[in-house]
Write an enzyme that holds these catalytic residues in place. Structure first.
Site, PDB file in Angstrom:
ATOM      1  N   ARG A 178       0.821  -1.206   0.000  1.00 45.33           N
ATOM      2  CA  ARG A 178       0.000   0.000   0.000  1.00 45.33           C
ATOM      3  C   ARG A 178       0.862   1.266   0.000  1.00 45.33           C
ATOM      4  O   ARG A 178       0.401   2.340  -0.414  1.00 45.33           O
ATOM      5  CB  ARG A 178      -0.934  -0.003   1.220  1.00 45.33           C
ATOM      6  CG  ARG A 178      -2.072   0.997   1.110  1.00 45.33           C
ATOM      7  CD  ARG A 178      -3.199   0.683   2.063  1.00 45.33           C
ATOM      8  NE  ARG A 178      -2.889   1.059   3.430  1.00 45.33           N
ATOM      9  CZ  ARG A 178      -3.682   0.795   4.465  1.00 45.33           C
ATOM     10  NH1 ARG A 178      -4.798   0.123   4.281  1.00 45.33           N
ATOM     11  NH2 ARG A 178      -3.354   1.170   5.678  1.00 45.33           N
ATOM     12  N   LYS A 193      11.337  -0.123   6.381  1.00 47.30           N
ATOM     13  CA  LYS A 193      11.614  -0.848   7.617  1.00 47.30           C
ATOM     14  C   LYS A 193      10.357  -1.608   8.006  1.00 47.30           C
ATOM     15  O   LYS A 193       9.376  -1.023   8.475  1.00 47.30           O
ATOM     16  CB  LYS A 193      12.000   0.088   8.762  1.00 47.30           C
ATOM     17  CG  LYS A 193      12.506  -0.675   9.996  1.00 47.30           C
ATOM     18  CD  LYS A 193      12.224   0.035  11.290  1.00 47.30           C
ATOM     19  CE  LYS A 193      10.786  -0.101  11.729  1.00 47.30           C
ATOM     20  NZ  LYS A 193      10.373  -1.504  12.056  1.00 47.30           N
ATOM     21  N   ALA A 195       8.077  -4.375  10.234  1.00 45.77           N
ATOM     22  CA  ALA A 195       8.000  -4.706  11.655  1.00 45.77           C
ATOM     23  C   ALA A 195       8.935  -5.863  11.974  1.00 45.77           C
ATOM     24  O   ALA A 195       9.094  -6.796  11.176  1.00 45.77           O
ATOM     25  CB  ALA A 195       6.571  -5.081  12.024  1.00 45.77           C
ATOM     26  N   LEU A 270      -2.660   5.898  11.738  1.00 45.76           N
ATOM     27  CA  LEU A 270      -2.452   5.596  13.152  1.00 45.76           C
ATOM     28  C   LEU A 270      -3.593   4.766  13.730  1.00 45.76           C
ATOM     29  O   LEU A 270      -4.278   4.054  13.023  1.00 45.76           O
ATOM     30  CB  LEU A 270      -2.245   6.908  13.911  1.00 45.76           C
ATOM     31  CG  LEU A 270      -1.136   7.821  13.326  1.00 45.76           C
ATOM     32  CD1 LEU A 270      -1.039   9.125  14.095  1.00 45.76           C
ATOM     33  CD2 LEU A 270       0.210   7.097  13.299  1.00 45.76           C
ATOM     34  N   CYS A 303      -6.384  -2.033  12.612  1.00 47.17           N
ATOM     35  CA  CYS A 303      -6.741  -0.681  13.043  1.00 47.17           C
ATOM     36  C   CYS A 303      -8.175  -0.342  12.673  1.00 47.17           C
ATOM     37  O   CYS A 303      -8.797   0.529  13.285  1.00 47.17           O
ATOM     38  CB  CYS A 303      -5.776   0.335  12.449  1.00 47.17           C
ATOM     39  SG  CYS A 303      -5.641   0.249  10.652  1.00 47.17           S
TER      40      CYS A 303
END
Length: 499
Positions: A178, A193, A195, A270, A303
């Protein structure tokens, strides 16, 4: 428990992981290398707690080498014809789809989600390559006379530059594509980077992109357990002009503060606290079916997951009974066990956090109405039983915190004014869901909800063709749709003397 892929998966998972060469997992300039200092860290199976592989533990030197490669590749990639960039992304889509079973098995192994969930993720993740392959050639600009006369105005869009991408563990393929797909479509180069829990999937995607013909240095991957130092090195490097982060709101705030020092272009996806609203005239069976997806996809570790259920008093008993029965009937277990619908959570810490929220809600007056059974032997895995709670007090912590687990707290509402106040009483505003047979009421209610995305009579809001993102403390910017490519572009206008 032995880890073997079911016949339906049709792949040698151990061989697939070994072929990724994770000890040479720092991917720079189109090839893998060991980390500076030869350090590694363990990637573990959440279903058993056992080590899957040791992967290169990137350091600051590796992070800067990745930026070196991305900066060298940037002029050539930015100048590459949009059609060529499009074709590379289209080939990446085809390669991902062809590798669905291998990638799904890999995701299930390092993430823990069921194979069905993992397969769905691969298809969703690949679609970003196809969507942005199409968007790459839809170049837009403006041309026209200025209102005052005497000049012509030309407006165009240019790649922002080297982009630092930071992705989470819950959708290790989809969160990478995405971001990578629109960046490449726009002409940017990237440093990624992933996880620390799920770096193998990112490495597999990097190799797919290389196989698809993306030039060396355009996509670089630095797995690391030193996330803050690596990302700080990128944010302090003047060649990095963009950061795109998906993760928790507290970490997002830290990154925004760091980005402010150099005024780095920032996109932040977030945390969430999605309400799931069931109206008095809702089709309860449809609402239950939607709730099972909205709440339990990826075991609730999303999320966009429905986090708190507000069910009208007229239907709360029927909804609780039907939804609870469906939750209690779920099969919980390791991804590769036959019939598994819900896998483990990502870590022991995650299990403890979910358990604490449930215990707190019960202590405050909520009651457990339904709960699925855990497997008889979990072999050290991080399992939590899918659970339904009723009579949850409005001020319970579980209604104010992102649960990130398979727990559904149900509260009852009576009138519209009360409902709107309840659903908006949160600092988050990512997703929401509304069920009602009265489409006018559902749409009016959806428009009153402070959220970037609302599913009306459906339990899924994610689609590569739509703008994904939230309001308030849920982030900045949008991913997917036309907005997704704009996040990786700068607008430039030329004022041309026409006298």
């Amino acid at each position: 428990m032995s880890i073997t892929v079911t016949p339906a998966a049709g792949t040698d998972l151990r061989g697939y992981v070994d072929a990724l060469a994770p000890r040479q997992g720092v991917w720079i300039d189109g090839r893998g290398a060991a980390a500076q200092g030869d350090g590694t860290f363990a990637v573990t199976d959440p279903a058993t707690g056992t080590v899957i592989a040791e992967i290169a533990d990137g350091q600051v030197a590796d992070a800067l080498a990745a930026v070196d490669a991305a900066a060298r590749a940037l002029p050539g990639w930015a100048a590459t014809a949009a059609r060529e960039r499009s074709e590379a992304l289209r080939r990446a889509f085809a390669l991902m789809i062809a590798s669905t079973e291998q990638l799904a098995a890999l995701i299930s192994w390092e993430n823990g989600k069921s194979l069905a969930d993992a397969r769905s993720e691969v298809v969703y993740a690949a679609e970003f390559f196809r969507w942005f392959a199409e968007e790459a050639v839809r170049t837009e600009g403006e041309y026209g006379p200025s209102p005052a006369g005497g000049t012509r105005t030309v407006v165009t869009h240019k790649p922002v530059g080297v982009a630092a991408l930071i992705t989470p563990w819950n959708f290790p393929a989809a969160m990478a594509t995405r971001k990578i797909a629109p960046a490449l479509a726009a002409g940017c180069t990237v440093v990624l980077k992933p996880a620390g829990e799920t770096p193998l999937t990112a490495l597999a995607i990097a190799k797919i992109l290389t196989e698809a013909g993306v030039p060396d240095g355009v996509v670089n991957v630095v797995p690391t357990k030193s996330s803050s130092t690596v990302v700080t090195a990128w944010l302090e490097d003047p060649r990095v002009r963009k950061i795109s982060f998906t993760g928790s709101t507290p970490v997002g705030r830290i990154l925004l503060k760091q980005a402010a020092d150099r005024v780095v272009n920032s996109s932040m996806e977030l945390g969430g606290n999605a309400p799931f609203v069931v109206g008095p005239d809702a089709d309860v069976d449809a609402a239950v079916a939607g709730a099972m997806i909205a709440k339990l996809r990826n075991g609730g570790q999303a999320c966009t997951a429905a986090n708190r259920f507000y069910v009208h008093a007229d239907v709360v008993e029927e909804f609780t009974e039907k939804f609870g029965a469906a939750v209690a009937a779920l099969t919980v277990g390791p991804a590769f066990a036959e019939g598994t619908e819900i896998g483990p959570l990502i870590s022991a810490k995650a299990v403890a956090g979910v358990a604490a929220l449930v215990d707190g809600a019960v202590a405050a007056g909520a009651r457990v109405t339904h709960r699925a059974e855990l497997p008889a032997a979990t072999d050290g895995g991080y399992f939590y039983a899918p659970t339904v709670l009723r009579d949850v007090p409005a001020d319970a912590e579980i209604l104010r915190t992102e649960i990130f687990g398979p727990v559904a707290p149900i509260a009852t509402w009576h009138d519209d004014a009360e409902l709107v106040e309840l659903v908006n009483d949160t600092e988050f505003g990512l997703a929401a869901y509304v069920y009602s047979r009265d489409l006018k009421w559902a749409m009016q209610t959806a428009e009153k909800i402070e959220a970037g995305m609302v599913g009306v009579n459906r339990g899924v809001v994610s689609d590569p063709a739509t703008p994904f993102g939230g309001v308030k403390q849920s982030g900045l910017g949008r991913e997917g749709a036309r907005e997704g490519i704009r996040e990786f572009q700068e607008t430039q206008y030329l004022s041309v003397d026409w006298s």
